[in-house]
Design an enzyme around this catalytic site. Structure first.
Site, short mmCIF file in Angstrom:
data_model
loop_
_atom_site.label_atom_id
_atom_site.label_comp_id
_atom_site.label_asym_id
_atom_site.label_seq_id
_atom_site.Cartn_x
_atom_site.Cartn_y
_atom_site.Cartn_z
N ARG A 63 -7.80 17.95 -2.57
CA ARG A 63 -6.96 16.80 -2.17
C ARG A 63 -6.61 16.88 -0.69
O ARG A 63 -6.27 15.89 -0.07
CB ARG A 63 -5.70 16.73 -3.04
CG ARG A 63 -4.80 15.57 -2.72
CD ARG A 63 -3.75 15.22 -3.78
NE ARG A 63 -3.29 16.29 -4.59
CZ ARG A 63 -2.44 17.26 -4.21
NH1 ARG A 63 -1.96 17.26 -2.98
NH2 ARG A 63 -2.08 18.21 -5.04
N TYR A 118 -6.10 -11.26 3.44
CA TYR A 118 -6.56 -10.75 2.14
C TYR A 118 -5.41 -10.77 1.14
O TYR A 118 -4.34 -10.23 1.40
CB TYR A 118 -7.13 -9.33 2.30
CG TYR A 118 -7.46 -8.72 0.96
CD1 TYR A 118 -8.32 -9.37 0.08
CD2 TYR A 118 -6.89 -7.53 0.57
CE1 TYR A 118 -8.61 -8.84 -1.16
CE2 TYR A 118 -7.18 -6.98 -0.67
CZ TYR A 118 -8.04 -7.65 -1.54
OH TYR A 118 -8.32 -7.12 -2.76
N ASP A 190 -6.81 -4.88 10.33
CA ASP A 190 -7.78 -4.79 9.25
C ASP A 190 -9.06 -5.44 9.77
O ASP A 190 -9.12 -6.66 9.95
CB ASP A 190 -7.25 -5.49 8.00
CG ASP A 190 -8.21 -5.37 6.81
OD1 ASP A 190 -9.43 -5.25 7.03
OD2 ASP A 190 -7.73 -5.42 5.66
N LYS A 215 -16.79 -2.85 1.29
CA LYS A 215 -17.55 -4.05 1.68
C LYS A 215 -18.81 -3.68 2.48
O LYS A 215 -19.60 -2.89 2.02
CB LYS A 215 -16.64 -4.99 2.44
CG LYS A 215 -15.28 -5.21 1.75
CD LYS A 215 -15.44 -5.84 0.38
CE LYS A 215 -14.15 -6.37 -0.14
NZ LYS A 215 -13.62 -5.81 -1.34
#
Ligand SMILES: Cc1ncc(COP(=O)(O)O)c(C=O)c1O
Length: 395
Positions: A63, A118, A190, A215
């Site tokens: 992690r 978004y 973004d 994407k």
């Protein structure tokens, strides 16, 4: 990036800095030693051998750091131009990356953010505001004066998306970033729709860039992943700590798949961008189409800005049909398409189409009949033929 891991310079033996098209292929590879693999290995281990106090960059637990994230992060950091002090961090999804950046805002802090962007980012911002965790002022990011006036009283975070999903609005990134910094805000962009090959927000004045790696960066609709990149060592440390303590880490296989997809990014960005621009041009002339949004079009409000701050206009465009007040014509058009797949998401090799207002959380600024088209790698003539028969079939 593991804490303390140096980034590649992005320059080969010639000393000539690599172009982005070379970086996506050549960066993030294992050292060239005899018998070494050409590709970074997939490391499936939740823990690493060690004894005593871990030193800087040491592996302990997956992690905290993982060899399968680091090559991807190296490539992204190089593409974004973070420099040696900064870097990129992969997250479990684009939304995990968005959440990490929004978590930089102190309790009750001020955020200026797009009202049209978004849908899930807007939903999260609305939630933060409703819960009293932040005070969010929503603005039209294409209206620089509105952004500046919202920042006037000072702010902790300026959240930008450019081009926006799905209206393809282009914010004046240098002007907005300067205003944000002047107001004392961290400026985050973004840049999912553009990718670092088309737009580099850090060079335009942003502090942090965020991506849905799901994407175009991954490019094959087979992985969910996110990333942040920054040149600021202190911000990088905070975001890295956030990822470690909140646990929104990418799986090693997802990171490996994303890097595999990223290797062809330059070709895909070029081809899908050209297809989007060509389809936008043809759609704009079709009598059934009322409006086309793509910054490549001289008629698009973002055209000049895109020319100034982007290298291309991206692979996504939106259209609205004439007389489609309630979206019924758009829905019928989608039903008549055979090659375009009706599905959410974007940036994959296959072309997708979606009426965005079918989602309950889509901002009301998105017209009911707006169709978002994500151009893939199919032949542009086949894509056009499918669109044309569907448009003509509704006449
Ligand atoms: C602009 C933008 N940002 C963030 C996200 C969220 O990314 P993810 O779906 O990988 O969580 C998306 C997803 O569509 C997006 O389009």
């Amino acid at each position: 990036m593991a804490d303390g891991t140096p980034h590649p310079t992005g320059a080969g033996a010639s000393g000539r800095p690599w172009s982005p098209a070379t970086t996506v292929v050549a960066a993030g590879r294992p050292p060239r030693t005899p018998d070494a693999p050409v590709n970074p290995p997939l490391v499936l281990s939740s823990t690493f051998v060690g004894a005593g106090k871990p030193g800087p960059g040491a592996r302990t637990y997956a992690r905290s750091s993982n060899a399968s994230w680091e090559p991807l992060e190296e490539v992204l950091a190089t593409l974004e131009g973070t420099g040696e002090d900064g870097g990129a961090l992969a997250f479990a999804s684009g939304m995990a990356a968005v959440s990490a950046v929004l978590a930089l805002v102190p309790l009750g802090g001020r955020v200026v953010a797009p009202r049209s962007a978004y849908n899930t980012s807007v939903e999260l911002l609305e939630q933060l505001d409703a819960d009293g965790r932040a005070r969010v002022t929503f603005v039209d990011v294409a209206d620089t004066a509105e952004v500046e006036s919202a920042l006037a009283g000072g702010a902790d975070l300026l959240w930008l998306e450019s081009p926006t999903n799905p209206l393809l609005e282009v914010a004046d990134l240098p002007a907005c970033a300067a205003a944000g910094r002047g107001a004392g805000a961290v400026v985050a962009v973004d840049g999912t729709f553009a990718t670092p090959l088309v737009q580099q927000p850090l060079a335009l004045g942003a502090d942090v860039v965020v991506h849905s790696v799901t994407k175009l960066l991954s490019g094959h609709s087979d992985v969910l992943l996110g990333a942040v990149a920054t040149s600021d060592a202190a911000l990088l440390q905070r975001l890295s700590t956030h990822r470690r303590v909140h646990g929104a880490i990418p799986g090693p296989f997802e990171a490996w798949l994303a890097l595999r997809g990223l290797r062809t990014l330059a070709l895909r960005v070029e081809r899908t961008g050209a297809t989007a621009a060509e389809l936008a041009r043809r759609l704009e002339r079709h009598p059934a189409v009322g409006r086309v949004r793509h910054p490549s079009l001289p008629s698009d409000p973002g055209h000049e800005r895109a020319r100034a701050q982007m290298r291309g206009a991206g692979s996504v465009l939106s259209l609205e049909l004439v007389g489609d007040d309630d979206g019924a014509l758009a829905a019928a058009l989608v039903d008549r398409l055979g090659l375009w797949t009706p599905a959410t998401s974007l940036g994959g090799v296959e072309s997708l189409v979606e009426r965005r207002r079918r989602h309950a959380n889509e901002p009301p600024t998105t017209p009911l009949g707006l169709l978002r088209l994500s151009c893939g790698l199919e032949d542009v003539e086949d894509l056009w033929a499918d669109l044309e028969q569907a448009l003509d079939g509704g006449a």
